[in-house]
Design a protein around this motif. Structure first.
Motif, PDB file in Angstrom:
ATOM      1  N   ALA B 493      -6.378   7.711   5.504  1.00  0.00           N
ATOM      2  CA  ALA B 493      -5.880   7.047   6.702  1.00  0.00           C
ATOM      3  C   ALA B 493      -6.791   5.886   7.083  1.00  0.00           C
ATOM      4  CB  ALA B 493      -5.766   8.035   7.861  1.00  0.00           C
ATOM      5  N   VAL B 494      -8.099   6.131   7.086  1.00  0.00           N
ATOM      6  CA  VAL B 494      -9.048   5.069   7.442  1.00  0.00           C
ATOM      7  C   VAL B 494      -8.966   3.924   6.445  1.00  0.00           C
ATOM      8  CG1 VAL B 494     -11.502   4.505   7.619  1.00  0.00           C
ATOM      9  CG2 VAL B 494     -10.639   6.587   8.665  1.00  0.00           C
ATOM     10  N   ALA B 495      -8.899   4.266   5.150  1.00  0.00           N
ATOM     11  CA  ALA B 495      -8.834   3.226   4.116  1.00  0.00           C
ATOM     12  C   ALA B 495      -7.563   2.396   4.262  1.00  0.00           C
ATOM     13  CB  ALA B 495      -8.892   3.862   2.732  1.00  0.00           C
ATOM     14  N   LEU B 496      -6.440   3.046   4.571  1.00  0.00           N
ATOM     15  CA  LEU B 496      -5.181   2.308   4.698  1.00  0.00           C
ATOM     16  C   LEU B 496      -5.173   1.426   5.948  1.00  0.00           C
ATOM     17  CD1 LEU B 496      -2.482   4.908   3.585  1.00  0.00           C
ATOM     18  CD2 LEU B 496      -3.135   2.791   2.440  1.00  0.00           C
ATOM     19  N   ALA B 780      -2.821  12.234   0.441  1.00  0.00           N
ATOM     20  CA  ALA B 780      -2.229  10.898   0.348  1.00  0.00           C
ATOM     21  C   ALA B 780      -1.011  10.784   1.264  1.00  0.00           C
ATOM     22  CB  ALA B 780      -1.845  10.597  -1.097  1.00  0.00           C
ATOM     23  N   VAL B 781      -0.187  11.822   1.254  1.00  0.00           N
ATOM     24  CA  VAL B 781       1.031  11.791   2.078  1.00  0.00           C
ATOM     25  C   VAL B 781       0.672  11.831   3.565  1.00  0.00           C
ATOM     26  CG1 VAL B 781       3.069  13.119   2.722  1.00  0.00           C
ATOM     27  CG2 VAL B 781       2.512  12.816   0.319  1.00  0.00           C
ATOM     28  N   ASP B 800       1.900  -1.700   5.371  1.00  0.00           N
ATOM     29  CA  ASP B 800       2.243  -1.814   3.962  1.00  0.00           C
ATOM     30  C   ASP B 800       1.545  -0.673   3.230  1.00  0.00           C
ATOM     31  OD1 ASP B 800       1.990  -4.374   1.380  1.00  0.00           O
ATOM     32  OD2 ASP B 800       3.493  -2.850   1.808  1.00  0.00           O
ATOM     33  N   PHE B 801       2.258  -0.023   2.342  1.00  0.00           N
ATOM     34  CA  PHE B 801       1.663   1.080   1.591  1.00  0.00           C
ATOM     35  C   PHE B 801       0.802   0.496   0.475  1.00  0.00           C
ATOM     36  CE2 PHE B 801       0.977   5.192   0.104  1.00  0.00           C
ATOM     37  CZ  PHE B 801       1.150   5.245  -1.273  1.00  0.00           C
ATOM     38  N   LEU B 802      -0.494   0.628   0.622  1.00  0.00           N
ATOM     39  CA  LEU B 802      -1.424   0.063  -0.364  1.00  0.00           C
ATOM     40  C   LEU B 802      -1.634   1.106  -1.466  1.00  0.00           C
ATOM     41  CD1 LEU B 802      -3.925  -1.513   2.179  1.00  0.00           C
ATOM     42  CD2 LEU B 802      -1.988  -2.586   1.040  1.00  0.00           C
ATOM     43  N   ALA B 803      -0.775   1.023  -2.460  1.00  0.00           N
ATOM     44  CA  ALA B 803      -0.772   2.055  -3.492  1.00  0.00           C
ATOM     45  C   ALA B 803      -2.103   2.155  -4.204  1.00  0.00           C
ATOM     46  CB  ALA B 803       0.352   1.782  -4.493  1.00  0.00           C
ATOM     47  N   VAL B 806      -4.639   4.179  -2.192  1.00  0.00           N
ATOM     48  CA  VAL B 806      -4.324   5.611  -2.189  1.00  0.00           C
ATOM     49  C   VAL B 806      -4.588   6.211  -3.563  1.00  0.00           C
ATOM     50  CG1 VAL B 806      -2.495   7.292  -1.862  1.00  0.00           C
ATOM     51  CG2 VAL B 806      -2.639   5.332  -0.349  1.00  0.00           C
ATOM     52  N   ALA B 807      -4.208   5.478  -4.617  1.00  0.00           N
ATOM     53  CA  ALA B 807      -4.392   6.005  -5.967  1.00  0.00           C
ATOM     54  C   ALA B 807      -5.864   6.212  -6.276  1.00  0.00           C
ATOM     55  CB  ALA B 807      -3.767   5.047  -6.988  1.00  0.00           C
ATOM     56  N   VAL B 808      -6.689   5.231  -5.905  1.00  0.00           N
ATOM     57  CA  VAL B 808      -8.128   5.359  -6.172  1.00  0.00           C
ATOM     58  C   VAL B 808      -8.704   6.567  -5.447  1.00  0.00           C
ATOM     59  CG1 VAL B 808     -10.359   4.301  -5.669  1.00  0.00           C
ATOM     60  CG2 VAL B 808      -8.558   2.941  -6.715  1.00  0.00           C
ATOM     61  N   THR B 809      -8.323   6.717  -4.174  1.00  0.00           N
ATOM     62  CA  THR B 809      -8.825   7.855  -3.393  1.00  0.00           C
ATOM     63  C   THR B 809      -8.376   9.164  -4.010  1.00  0.00           C
ATOM     64  OG1 THR B 809      -8.546   6.437  -1.460  1.00  0.00           O
ATOM     65  CG2 THR B 809      -9.051   8.745  -1.044  1.00  0.00           C
ATOM     66  N   THR B 810      -7.105   9.224  -4.401  1.00  0.00           N
ATOM     67  CA  THR B 810      -6.562  10.466  -4.963  1.00  0.00           C
ATOM     68  C   THR B 810      -7.258  10.820  -6.270  1.00  0.00           C
ATOM     69  OG1 THR B 810      -4.439   9.857  -4.016  1.00  0.00           O
ATOM     70  CG2 THR B 810      -4.434  11.606  -5.641  1.00  0.00           C
ATOM     71  N   LEU B 811      -7.385   9.840  -7.150  1.00  0.00           N
ATOM     72  CA  LEU B 811      -7.996  10.117  -8.456  1.00  0.00           C
ATOM     73  C   LEU B 811      -9.456  10.510  -8.298  1.00  0.00           C
ATOM     74  CD1 LEU B 811      -6.402   7.278 -10.585  1.00  0.00           C
ATOM     75  CD2 LEU B 811      -6.134   9.738 -10.921  1.00  0.00           C
TER      76      LEU B 811
END
Lengths: 226, 840
Positions: B493-496, B780-781, B800-803, B806-811
């Motif tokens: 959330a903070v990153a987005l 992520a959700v 805007d959804f910054l994929a 989110v992907a970096v954080t998730t991985l």
């Protein structure tokens, strides 16, 4: 015949299991006199431990009555049962079940503390001396041998001068010589206190030392031998 | 009481036992309490600095501001008779190198001999201010910010041109005591003498200038009394009056909001750590089941057993809370070296009890919430289990006592958050959000375990073993997914939010925004200005509007100090606002309600008001607003409401009046223009050479300043959010440690049955990878949903959804879980079989 301490009338006890209800005790009726010794024998799974748990107020009857010292156990709630046990029943387990973080003295004093007795530790000290452990008061269970631990457990069971003493295979985890010492101690303290003594054992020789033998088979009494 | 005393005695004895598993418990509690205590202590230290230095920050006991006019001689006499007076004039201007090459927007401040009334100004080289600014050999001096020297590539001793005046650079300003009192600044500071201001030629009717009169009142003279007397003496002066108690309102508001937000993030870390607390207590009590059964056999009532173990846990929690408070109290000392770069206020280092007490209360309540449940479950241990010589798992539901304790503690926690938050609405949303998130993660963990159970038997053995481990009795899947997932969700959330804000500032806004604002264009210059820009082919989108300054003094006849003004609208009443007049709807505006007046309208004053401000002030069409312009009150009726897109950075005014009578008032013009970045310097030079009194404000510089502020705030938020993730990592570590013995046993049995070490390692790794992936995807959700609401509903910013983010954080999170799990199970692979099998 002396006064009756324990009266069971058509006691039935059914336990739930994954495979369905199990009738562990099937209509047991008996009377046990005050001050007597009773050996409870029977094959594994016959319901000996369950009967002892019912007498100790640790399992509720599904049907029938359990009366101990004139008190109907079915009429008591959980806290009342705990108080009844505290004041009237001593239990000795096969695995001792001492509290590992308490010294021998604290373990023996525990039921007296629960009863709010101010001289709990004095009585506990005397009890340990009576079982020959006067020099081990400050030792923790891990610092005691198996036999010593069981003697502490016996002292704890007798500390509150119970009317009924229940012993579930008290020598099951002890070697022969130590076990004999423990049994001798139990019988001596029984005589000195006048408590009614109920003992589960697989040892027929030991059972014969009792005033009465009750044999349980498939949850029902199979005659009695004096 | 006897029961509590006995419980305490029993608890003390039980504490003699092995407390190894409480390392994670203490770490989780310490971390959460430390973050909350640190945020509170730092805020208290900065607030103390604001209060202690309030007079120096403001520049006096009280400050009177006038926009676009100086005080009249009568007003000056009155003030001088009241106390010591210092006059400060502030405006934006251009500083130009002597060779007319480089130039820069500056914040010009002209001060008199009495400045500063409070505090000290430090110059490099050290010298009296009067010498640095005075007229020596026919040349006035100036003290400037170091950044201007760097920007214009000048040295002390060089000269700069400001308007028509020339100034020798005699000193660098090392410390300016009242730097925050002027509000948001776009350019570096230049300080000159009041007497030198005239030489610049900048102060003409309509110039956007602010005159501030700071007073040092004689000892014992009360500020409220002075303000009342001043208002009675000069009822229509249009002063904006601030006392030292309100020296830096914008900074104060920013500090308050940041404190609330960071405290809530710290509280999230505590709640995440609460899962670890619950796990540690559950694990500890698993070893105590026999003791609990024994106590009950001996006649201990349920209440006593519950109290005994609750006492134990609370005593242990005091250690964690104590350590957290120490770390939190020391945090300001560690942060102070970095604060001057971001805060213009000196933090007062001390131990502040209030925030520490609050942090301790949070820690205690969180412990009660998360420990009561497992204690309650353990207390359901049936004493009969002692006879069966096996530990019967207690029933899954705790008793009423434990449930009530946990519920009351949770209610207490929520009440404390609401009572201490500066913004109750945000606090309420946090409470609801935290409860929903915890429930969601728990529910999701259950769903994952069910899915693993229903997945059948995959043909790949290692996968089958891994899936079985996810849902076996005692599996840590639930707590790992919940705690790690919650920590990750906060980070996502903070990153987005940060990413979207930076994208908006760095990309979207510049695409729509003009290249320059030009201010202080005199009416007589506007035609020449238009011609100049028309002659530059690269320049486009030139707009200009008349500009005046005024302050809202009443709403519907009610003085603004007593009228309703919501928190989001207060900025419009705190100080002077720009206002304009127009015959038609300004380009780019949209009427939300009402009608625009005819182009030839000459009736009573009407005003077009910003719709969001109207909502914040509960104003509607037909209501009246009174503004003070150049010392005269003007009351206008609201004719329509406009929706304004402030983020476009185009010329927008909250208040647009019908032409009369403002068209007769002294005024200047503001213009905007767009040009490609490569032509910006040329445009700036052309305008400021032709019109030395005109100030060019490069929008990209303003955006850069804003970016750096946002980046600093984001850094603070990320640091606190990282604590949440650290709490999740602790829970993971605790779960791995708790399951270590079981894992070693599993590995031994598998090896006996013929499994190879790669197969065993593979099943462990897949198990942790699945947990990490599940936690990351959920995070992520949920983090994206939280960011969406924050951006669109709270900050009113496009989302805007910054994929990529989110992907970096998730991985990264999945990889971390994998590595942690592997590190924890590596030893299991090398364990010898005999010791475990011999005990069977």
């Amino acid at each position: 015949m002396g006064r009756v301490l324990i009266r069971l009338d058509n006691l039935r006890l059914t336990l739930a299991s994954a495979a369905g209800p199990v009738n562990v005790l099937r209509g047991i009726s008996l009377e046990i006199e005050e001050g007597s010794t009773v050996g409870l024998v029977g094959p594994s799974g016959s319901g000996k431990s369950t009967l002892m748990m019912a007498l100790g107020g640790l399992e509720r009857a599904s049907a029938g009555t359990i009366e101990i010292a004139g008190c109907d156990l079915n009429a008591l709630d959980e806290d009342a049962l705990a108080r009844f046990r505290r004041d009237n029943i001593g239990i000795v387990f096969q695995s001792f079940h001492l509290v590992p973080t308490m010294t021998a003295l604290e373990n023996v004093a525990l039921p007296l503390e629960l009863a709010g007795r101010k001289n709990a530790f004095d009585i506990a000290r005397a009890g340990l001396e009576a079982v020959g452990l006067g020099a081990r008061l400050a030792h923790y269970p891990a610092q005691l041998s198996g036999g010593e631990q069981q003697r502490v457990a016996i002292a704890r069971a007798f500390a509150a001068r119970p009317k009924l003493l229940l012993a579930d295979e008290p020598t099951g985890n002890l070697d022969g010589a130590t076990g004999k010492q423990v049994i001798d101690l139990l019988f001596r303290l029984h005589r000195e206190s006048g408590a009614t003594f109920l003992l589960i054992t697989h040892d027929t020789e030991l059972a014969r030392r009792c005033d009465k033998i009750l044999t349980l088979v498939d949850g029902a009494l199979d005659g009695a031998t004096a | 009481m006897t029961g509590l005393a006995l419980a305490a005695r029993l608890a003390r004895r039980e504490l003699r036992g092995n407390l190894r598993g409480f390392a994670v418990f203490l770490a989780c509690l310490t971390l959460g309490v430390a973050v909350i205590a640190a945020v509170g202590s730092l805020s208290a230290a900065v607030n103390a600095g604001l209060k202690t230095d309030a007079r120096a920050l403001l520049g006096g006991d009280v400050e009177l501001q006038l926009a676009q006019r100086a005080a009249s001689p009568e007003e000056r006499r009155y003030l001088a008779a009241t106390g010591a007076v210092s006059e400060v004039t502030r405006l934006r201007a251009m500083a130009v190198r002597p060779d007319d090459e480089a130039r820069s927007l500056i914040e010009l401040k002209a001060v008199d001999g009495a400045y500063p009334l409070y505090g000290t100004i430090d110059l490099t080289p050290q010298q009296p201010l009067s010498r640095a600014l005075g007229n020596a050999n026919g040349a006035w001096g100036a003290a400037i910010a170091q950044s201007l020297l760097d920007r214009l590539k000048l040295r002390l001793g060089d000269t700069i041109r400001i308007g028509q005046g020339r100034f020798v650079l005699r000193a660098v300003i090392a410390h300016e005591p009242d730097s925050v009192s002027g509000g948001f600044e776009l350019g570096p500071r230049v300080m000159i003498a009041q007497a030198a201001l005239g030489s610049t030629g900048l102060i003409v009717p309509g110039t956007l200038v602010e005159h501030a009169y700071r007073l040092r009142l004689p000892g014992g003279r009360d500020v409220p009394g002075f303000v009342t007397a001043l208002g009675q003496r000069f009822p229509e002066a249009g002063w904006r009056i601030r006392s030292f108690a309100d020296a830096a309102p914008s900074l104060q508001q920013l500090l308050d909001r940041l404190t609330v937000f960071l405290t809530l993030v710290g509280l999230t870390a505590l709640l995440v750590g609460g899962v670890g607390i619950g796990n540690a207590v559950e694990s500890y009590l698993r070893e105590k089941v026999a003791t609990i059964a024994t106590l009950k056999c001996l006649g201990a009532p349920l209440r006593l057993v519950f109290a005994t173990y609750l006492f134990q846990i609370l005593v242990l929690s005091l250690a964690g809370i104590g350590l957290g408070l120490v770390l939190g109290a020391l945090a300001p000392y560690g942060a102070v070296p970095f604060l001057p770069a971001v805060l213009p206020v000196e933090a007062r280092l001390a131990v502040y009890p209030a925030p520490l007490l609050l942090a301790a209360a949070y820690g205690l309540l969180a412990t009660l919430v998360f420990a009561s449940w497992p204690i309650g479950i353990a207390c359901q241990t049936r004493p009969a289990s002692l006879f069966r010589n096996l530990v019967e798992p207690p029933r899954a539901r705790p008793g009423r006592l434990a449930a009530t304790t946990a519920a009351l503690a949770a209610a207490g926690l929520a009440a404390l958050v609401l009572a201490t938050a500066a913004d109750r609405v945000v606090a309420l949303w946090f409470i609801l959000g935290a409860a929903v998130a915890l429930a969601l993660f728990r529910g999701a963990a259950w769903a994952i375990m069910r899915a693993a159970a229903l997945a059948g038997r995959p043909r790949v053995t290692v996968l089958r073993l891994a899936l079985a481990s996810l849902y076996r009795p005692g599996a840590a899947t639930g707590s790992i997914v919940a705690s790690l997932g919650l920590g990750l969700a906060v980070l996502v959330a903070v990153a987005l939010v940060h990413g979207n804000l930076m994208r908006e500032i760095g990309e979207s806004v510049p695409q729509r925004a003009p290249s320059f604002f030009f201010i202080d264009i005199q009416p007589s210059q506007i035609a020449a200005f238009d011609r100049l820009l028309a002659g530059m082919p690269a320049v486009s989108d030139v707009h200009q509007v008349p500009s005046l300054r005024g302050r809202i003094t009443a709403l519907n006849g009610v003085p603004v100090e007593r009228a309703f003004v919501g928190p989001d609208a207060r900025w419009a009443t705190r100080s002077d606002r720009g206002l304009t007049y127009a015959t038609s709807l300004p380009p780019g505006s949209r009427l939300a309600e009402g009608q625009w007046w005819p182009a030839d309208y000459k009736g009573p004053p009407l005003v077009s008001f910003a719709a969001d401000l109207a909502r914040g002030m509960k104003l509607k069409i037909g209501d009246t607003i009174t503004v003070n312009v150049l010392g005269r009150d003007l009351t206008a009726t609201i004719a329509n409401l406009r929706e304004i897109d402030w983020s476009s950075l185009n010329i927008n005014f909250a208040m647009v009046f019908s032409p009369e009578p403002l068209d007769e008032a002294p005024q200047s013009f503001i213009a905007t223009a767009r040009t490609p970045p490569a032509e910006e310097t040329a445009l700036e030079r052309a305008v400021t050479d032709a019109f030395p009194n005109v100030t060019a404000i490069p929008v990209k510089d303003a955006l850069a300043t804003l970016s750096s502020i946002v980046a600093a705030i984001a850094a603070a938020v990320r640091l606190t959010a990282a604590a949440t993730l650290a709490a999740g990592a602790l829970v993971l570590a605790g779960a791995i440690a708790a399951g270590r013995r079981r894992r070693i046993y599993d590995a031994v049995v598998l090896k006996v049955l013929g499994a190879s070490r790669p197969q065993i390692a593979g099943s462990f790794l897949i198990e942790y990878a699945l947990m990490g992936l599940a936690a990351s995807l959920l995070a992520a959700v949920i983090g994206s949903i939280a960011a969406y609401f924050l951006l669109t509903r709270v900050m009113h910013t496009p989302w805007d959804f910054l994929a990529g983010t989110v992907a970096v954080t998730t991985l990264a999170a999945t990889a971390f879980t994998l590595l942690a799990g592997f590190a924890g199970t590596w030893r299991a692979l090398g364990a010898k079989a005999a010791p475990f099998l011999r005990n069977e």
